[in-house]
Design a protein around this motif. Structure first.
Motif, mmCIF file in Angstrom:
data_model
loop_
_atom_site.group_PDB
_atom_site.id
_atom_site.type_symbol
_atom_site.label_atom_id
_atom_site.label_comp_id
_atom_site.label_asym_id
_atom_site.label_seq_id
_atom_site.Cartn_x
_atom_site.Cartn_y
_atom_site.Cartn_z
ATOM 1 N N VAL A 57 6.047 -19.219 9.786
ATOM 2 C CA VAL A 57 6.333 -17.884 10.326
ATOM 3 C C VAL A 57 7.293 -18.047 11.494
ATOM 4 O O VAL A 57 7.140 -18.945 12.318
ATOM 5 N N TRP A 58 8.270 -17.165 11.568
ATOM 6 C CA TRP A 58 9.228 -17.149 12.683
ATOM 7 C C TRP A 58 8.982 -15.874 13.467
ATOM 8 O O TRP A 58 9.084 -14.780 12.931
ATOM 9 N N ILE A 59 8.651 -16.051 14.748
ATOM 10 C CA ILE A 59 8.400 -14.907 15.633
ATOM 11 C C ILE A 59 9.497 -14.890 16.681
ATOM 12 O O ILE A 59 9.658 -15.837 17.443
ATOM 13 N N GLY A 60 10.266 -13.793 16.727
ATOM 14 C CA GLY A 60 11.429 -13.676 17.597
ATOM 15 C C GLY A 60 11.089 -13.416 19.056
ATOM 16 O O GLY A 60 9.959 -13.082 19.426
ATOM 17 N N ILE A 61 12.102 -13.535 19.875
ATOM 18 C CA ILE A 61 11.996 -13.399 21.331
ATOM 19 C C ILE A 61 11.303 -12.093 21.722
ATOM 20 O O ILE A 61 11.642 -11.017 21.240
ATOM 21 N N GLY A 62 10.317 -12.213 22.601
ATOM 22 C CA GLY A 62 9.673 -11.047 23.197
ATOM 23 C C GLY A 62 8.773 -10.248 22.275
ATOM 24 O O GLY A 62 8.317 -9.170 22.639
ATOM 25 N N ALA A 63 8.481 -10.753 21.101
ATOM 26 C CA ALA A 63 7.576 -10.038 20.190
ATOM 27 C C ALA A 63 6.155 -10.067 20.751
ATOM 28 O O ALA A 63 5.784 -10.962 21.517
ATOM 29 N N ILE A 64 5.372 -9.081 20.350
ATOM 30 C CA ILE A 64 3.969 -8.984 20.759
ATOM 31 C C ILE A 64 3.123 -8.911 19.500
ATOM 32 O O ILE A 64 3.346 -8.044 18.645
ATOM 33 N N ILE A 65 2.165 -9.823 19.391
ATOM 34 C CA ILE A 65 1.246 -9.870 18.252
ATOM 35 C C ILE A 65 -0.122 -9.456 18.787
ATOM 36 O O ILE A 65 -0.667 -10.106 19.676
ATOM 37 N N LEU A 66 -0.665 -8.362 18.239
ATOM 38 C CA LEU A 66 -1.925 -7.821 18.751
ATOM 39 C C LEU A 66 -3.096 -8.099 17.816
ATOM 40 O O LEU A 66 -2.921 -8.515 16.675
ATOM 41 N N LYS A 67 -4.278 -7.836 18.297
ATOM 42 C CA LYS A 67 -5.535 -8.177 17.626
ATOM 43 C C LYS A 67 -5.627 -7.603 16.213
ATOM 44 O O LYS A 67 -5.058 -6.564 15.904
ATOM 45 N N GLY A 68 -6.344 -8.351 15.369
ATOM 46 C CA GLY A 68 -6.639 -7.902 14.021
ATOM 47 C C GLY A 68 -5.510 -8.063 13.030
ATOM 48 O O GLY A 68 -5.572 -7.517 11.927
#
Length: 190
Positions: A139-150
């Motif tokens: 998985v590639w997650i970009g700059i400043g992303a927010i991953i929240l619960k669930g």
């Protein structure tokens, strides 16, 4: 494995602060790099804190670049694979977070499995329970992303810079926006 041997599997760079509660558990099958890729003579701080009964499981080589922060709260469990988090990224685990293998997590990403404050109704029922976060392989997650619960992020997914992920992301899809939504399907990244 004895606690002292597990600690030897942590390679520190620069100003790394580690706080591990006596009842916390660490399992490292590989190596944990803290403060990785630090610039010469930098005083940037990297932070790892494990609260009471917290669990950290490292399966492979996991690199936490300088100025990143990993905190596993009481009874939480963080599992990480052969991946990395870049500078300024925060992982805050109060329940359960799993990061698979081959993940590229950019600068200033935030990953939270809890709100860390309860909201209760008039009957005392919690309206915002903590929920696990699963980040699949590659998985590639970009700059400043927010991953929240669930949230479950499928294999090979791409999270665009600045996206706020509040719902599951299918495999091989790209999501963007706030809240994040699928903008492309059947994508691959290298």
């Amino acid at each position: 494995m004895e606690r002292i041997n597990e600690i030897k599997q942590i390679e520190r760079y620069g100003n790394t602060v580690i706080e591990i509660a006596e009842s916390a558990q660490i399992s490292i099958e590989g190596k944990l790099y803290l403060g990785y890729n630090l610039n010469h003579n930098s005083v940037a701080e990297t932070y790892l804190k494990l609260h009471d009964r917290a669990k950290l499981c490292v399966n492979g080589k996991f690199k936490a670049f300088y100025q990143s922060s990993i905190e596993v709260f009481e009874d939480g469990k963080l599992e990480v694979g052969n991946s990395y988090i870049n500078c300024g990224t925060v992982i805050s685990c109060g329940n359960y977070i799993k990061i698979g293998d081959g993940c590229a997590i950019a600068r200033n990403v935030a990953i939270y499995d809890s709100d860390f404050h309860k909201i209760v109704d008039e009957d005392g029922q919690c309206l915002n329970p903590s929920l696990p976060v699963y980040i699949s392989n590659h998985v590639w997650i970009g700059i400043g992303a927010i991953i929240l619960k669930g949230v479950v992020i499928g294999e090979g997914a791409i999270i665009a810079a600045g996206a706020v992920v509040t719902k599951n992301v299918p495999s091989k899809c790209m999501v963007a926006g706030n809240p994040a939504r699928v903008i492309k399907q059947k994508v691959h990244w290298r």
